[in-house]
Design a protein around this motif. Structure first.
Motif, mmCIF file in Angstrom:
data_model
loop_
_atom_site.group_PDB
_atom_site.id
_atom_site.type_symbol
_atom_site.label_atom_id
_atom_site.label_comp_id
_atom_site.label_asym_id
_atom_site.label_seq_id
_atom_site.Cartn_x
_atom_site.Cartn_y
_atom_site.Cartn_z
ATOM 1 N N LEU A 136 0.880 -1.181 0.000
ATOM 2 C CA LEU A 136 0.000 0.000 0.000
ATOM 3 C C LEU A 136 0.904 1.212 0.000
ATOM 4 C CD1 LEU A 136 -1.900 -2.244 1.068
ATOM 5 C CD2 LEU A 136 -2.842 -0.580 2.669
ATOM 6 N N ILE A 137 0.753 2.075 -0.999
ATOM 7 C CA ILE A 137 1.673 3.206 -1.114
ATOM 8 C C ILE A 137 0.903 4.521 -1.207
ATOM 9 C CG2 ILE A 137 1.878 3.061 -3.653
ATOM 10 C CD1 ILE A 137 4.978 3.560 -3.135
ATOM 11 N N ARG A 138 1.480 5.568 -0.615
ATOM 12 C CA ARG A 138 0.816 6.878 -0.614
ATOM 13 C C ARG A 138 0.870 7.519 -1.992
ATOM 14 N NH1 ARG A 138 3.009 10.342 4.302
ATOM 15 N NH2 ARG A 138 1.695 11.905 3.298
ATOM 16 N N ASN A 139 -0.280 8.005 -2.421
ATOM 17 C CA ASN A 139 -0.414 8.622 -3.737
ATOM 18 C C ASN A 139 -0.418 10.148 -3.621
ATOM 19 O OD1 ASN A 139 -0.696 8.271 -6.508
ATOM 20 N ND2 ASN A 139 -2.926 8.490 -6.427
ATOM 21 N N ASP A 140 -0.214 10.660 -2.405
ATOM 22 C CA ASP A 140 -0.308 12.110 -2.171
ATOM 23 C C ASP A 140 1.062 12.783 -2.057
ATOM 24 O OD1 ASP A 140 0.054 10.617 0.251
ATOM 25 O OD2 ASP A 140 -0.326 12.454 1.379
ATOM 26 N N LEU A 141 2.133 12.037 -2.284
ATOM 27 C CA LEU A 141 3.472 12.596 -2.060
ATOM 28 C C LEU A 141 4.135 13.087 -3.347
ATOM 29 C CD1 LEU A 141 4.858 9.986 0.506
ATOM 30 C CD2 LEU A 141 4.219 12.351 0.994
ATOM 31 N N ASN A 142 3.453 12.896 -4.472
ATOM 32 C CA ASN A 142 4.010 13.296 -5.773
ATOM 33 C C ASN A 142 5.392 12.698 -6.029
ATOM 34 O OD1 ASN A 142 1.797 14.926 -6.571
ATOM 35 N ND2 ASN A 142 2.489 16.485 -5.118
ATOM 36 N N MET A 143 5.560 11.438 -5.636
ATOM 37 C CA MET A 143 6.827 10.762 -5.912
ATOM 38 C C MET A 143 6.880 10.389 -7.400
ATOM 39 S SD MET A 143 7.312 8.202 -2.617
ATOM 40 C CE MET A 143 5.675 7.444 -2.615
ATOM 41 N N GLY A 144 8.066 10.483 -7.992
ATOM 42 C CA GLY A 144 8.258 10.043 -9.369
ATOM 43 C C GLY A 144 8.223 8.524 -9.462
ATOM 44 N N ILE A 202 7.365 1.404 5.878
ATOM 45 C CA ILE A 202 8.600 1.961 5.313
ATOM 46 C C ILE A 202 8.647 3.475 5.521
ATOM 47 C CG2 ILE A 202 9.986 2.243 3.214
ATOM 48 C CD1 ILE A 202 9.741 -0.696 4.266
ATOM 49 N N THR A 203 9.766 3.914 6.100
ATOM 50 C CA THR A 203 9.989 5.343 6.317
ATOM 51 C C THR A 203 11.156 5.770 5.436
ATOM 52 O OG1 THR A 203 9.251 5.116 8.596
ATOM 53 C CG2 THR A 203 10.551 7.065 8.074
ATOM 54 N N ASP A 204 10.986 6.801 4.666
ATOM 55 C CA ASP A 204 12.030 7.197 3.724
ATOM 56 C C ASP A 204 13.178 7.909 4.416
ATOM 57 O OD1 ASP A 204 12.874 7.419 0.909
ATOM 58 O OD2 ASP A 204 12.844 9.546 1.359
ATOM 59 N N ALA A 205 14.402 7.606 3.960
ATOM 60 C CA ALA A 205 15.587 8.255 4.528
ATOM 61 C C ALA A 205 15.704 9.696 4.052
ATOM 62 C CB ALA A 205 16.837 7.475 4.155
ATOM 63 N N GLY A 206 14.944 10.049 3.019
ATOM 64 C CA GLY A 206 14.857 11.452 2.615
ATOM 65 C C GLY A 206 16.052 12.016 1.871
ATOM 66 N N HIS A 207 16.803 11.121 1.190
ATOM 67 C CA HIS A 207 17.920 11.655 0.400
ATOM 68 C C HIS A 207 17.419 12.426 -0.821
ATOM 69 C CE1 HIS A 207 20.601 9.461 2.893
ATOM 70 N NE2 HIS A 207 20.127 8.291 2.530
ATOM 71 N N THR A 208 16.260 12.010 -1.326
ATOM 72 C CA THR A 208 15.760 12.611 -2.570
ATOM 73 C C THR A 208 14.253 12.830 -2.503
ATOM 74 O OG1 THR A 208 15.446 10.393 -3.475
ATOM 75 C CG2 THR A 208 17.478 11.528 -4.083
ATOM 76 N N GLN A 209 13.793 13.860 -3.142
ATOM 77 C CA GLN A 209 12.375 14.136 -3.400
ATOM 78 C C GLN A 209 11.506 14.449 -2.186
ATOM 79 O OE1 GLN A 209 10.202 11.644 -6.168
ATOM 80 N NE2 GLN A 209 11.998 11.288 -7.450
ATOM 81 N N ILE A 210 11.567 13.646 -1.116
ATOM 82 C CA ILE A 210 10.650 13.896 0.000
ATOM 83 C C ILE A 210 11.399 14.020 1.322
ATOM 84 C CG2 ILE A 210 8.594 12.866 -1.057
ATOM 85 C CD1 ILE A 210 9.201 10.300 0.390
ATOM 86 N N LYS A 211 10.708 14.554 2.314
ATOM 87 C CA LYS A 211 11.303 14.876 3.612
ATOM 88 C C LYS A 211 11.705 13.617 4.381
ATOM 89 C CE LYS A 211 9.797 17.357 7.613
ATOM 90 N NZ LYS A 211 8.573 17.737 8.312
ATOM 91 N N GLY A 239 12.116 10.851 7.024
ATOM 92 C CA GLY A 239 11.184 10.382 8.046
ATOM 93 C C GLY A 239 9.756 10.242 7.552
ATOM 94 N N THR A 240 9.518 10.547 6.288
ATOM 95 C CA THR A 240 8.166 10.416 5.730
ATOM 96 C C THR A 240 7.782 8.945 5.610
ATOM 97 O OG1 THR A 240 8.530 12.414 4.406
ATOM 98 C CG2 THR A 240 6.698 10.986 3.753
ATOM 99 N N LYS A 241 6.614 8.599 6.121
ATOM 100 C CA LYS A 241 6.102 7.240 5.970
ATOM 101 C C LYS A 241 5.528 7.111 4.560
ATOM 102 C CE LYS A 241 5.024 7.007 10.886
ATOM 103 N NZ LYS A 241 5.476 8.396 11.233
ATOM 104 N N THR A 242 6.096 6.227 3.752
ATOM 105 C CA THR A 242 5.710 6.167 2.337
ATOM 106 C C THR A 242 4.804 4.991 1.980
ATOM 107 O OG1 THR A 242 7.713 4.915 1.820
ATOM 108 C CG2 THR A 242 7.807 7.322 1.559
ATOM 109 N N CYS A 243 5.040 3.833 2.593
ATOM 110 C CA CYS A 243 4.272 2.648 2.188
ATOM 111 C C CYS A 243 4.321 1.542 3.233
ATOM 112 C CB CYS A 243 4.742 2.132 0.829
ATOM 113 S SG CYS A 243 6.487 1.737 0.706
ATOM 114 N N ILE A 244 3.483 0.536 2.999
ATOM 115 C CA ILE A 244 3.394 -0.660 3.843
ATOM 116 C C ILE A 244 3.614 -1.877 2.954
ATOM 117 C CG2 ILE A 244 1.864 -2.110 5.248
ATOM 118 C CD1 ILE A 244 0.071 0.324 5.630
ATOM 119 N N GLY A 245 4.318 -2.873 3.467
ATOM 120 C CA GLY A 245 4.431 -4.147 2.763
ATOM 121 C C GLY A 245 3.828 -5.257 3.603
ATOM 122 N N VAL A 246 3.134 -6.183 2.959
ATOM 123 C CA VAL A 246 2.474 -7.291 3.679
ATOM 124 C C VAL A 246 2.768 -8.619 2.978
ATOM 125 C CG1 VAL A 246 0.299 -8.110 4.667
ATOM 126 C CG2 VAL A 246 0.545 -5.700 4.067
ATOM 127 N N GLY A 247 3.169 -9.605 3.763
ATOM 128 C CA GLY A 247 3.188 -10.979 3.305
ATOM 129 C C GLY A 247 4.356 -11.396 2.438
#
Lengths: 127, 127
Positions: B19-27, B91-100, B102-110
């Motif tokens: 499940l991934i956030r669609n509101d962060l405008n990630m490329g 998953i929390t992004d390390a923030g090297h590129t594009q987003i801040k 510590g941003t929580k970007t997505c969840i992985g399951v299974g």
């Protein structure tokens, strides 16, 4: 920051690299799933062949990079080069959605040393 | 086709779900790398907690699905629900590129049984 620190203490940076075709007009979700196959299969292969590399990579953040190629022939050219040196996987799509079954979509590599893979992939751009 | 066959012989279909956030405008490349983190970390967690599920899933094609959520609060809401039942990673992004950082970007399951996760995620659309 991590990379500067690593260089200062003489440590190598490790990363997983995926090369994905940009000519298939795959949607964002399809790209993410195909890259996911490549990351997971490359992880499993490297864990078997070079568990020390996986250990270092996991402890230093598990860096992942996605590069783009523009055709199947370019994908295969890089696959042939990369598999000689690194644990490398070629992903073929099952073709349930969007693209034809059996289409080669991407390559997954490593984790491997950045200093060893960068010279081979230096002409490729980030997706 | 696989799913119809499975139902006929009474087997369960397994899949990994991100499940991934669609509101962060990630490329596209950023999305693929973040989903890659989620797929690999969920794989490792499930391999430890439920290796039989991983075995079946690997032998039946390793299906992967990417769904979208529209905010951090929606991501967290699903994380809280899913982690009670399944091996789940945030998953929390390390923030090297594009987003801040510590941003929580997505969840992985299974991988988990399709019949168990689908009722929880049925309102979400494919990315």
């Amino acid at each position: 920051m991590k990379k500067i620190l690593f260089r200062l203490i003489g440590m190598e940076n490790y990363k997983q690299v995926v090369l994905i075709r940009n000519d298939l007009n795959m949607g964002k979700g399809k790209i993410a799933a195909q890259a996911g196959h490549a990351f997971v299969e490359a992880y499993k292969k490297t864990k078997m062949k070079n568990p020390d590399a996986v250990d270092i990579w996991e402890k230093t953040g598990g860096e992942k990079v996605v590069l783009k190629v523009s055709s199947e022939s370019e994908l295969i050219k890089y696959y042939d080069r990369l598999k000689r040196k690194f644990p490398t996987v070629l992903i073929t799509d099952a073709g349930h959605t969007q693209i034809k079954s059996g289409t080669k979509t991407c390559i997954g590599v490593g984790p491997v040393k950045e200093s060893e893979i960068d010279p081979i992939t230096s002409e490729l751009k980030l997706l």
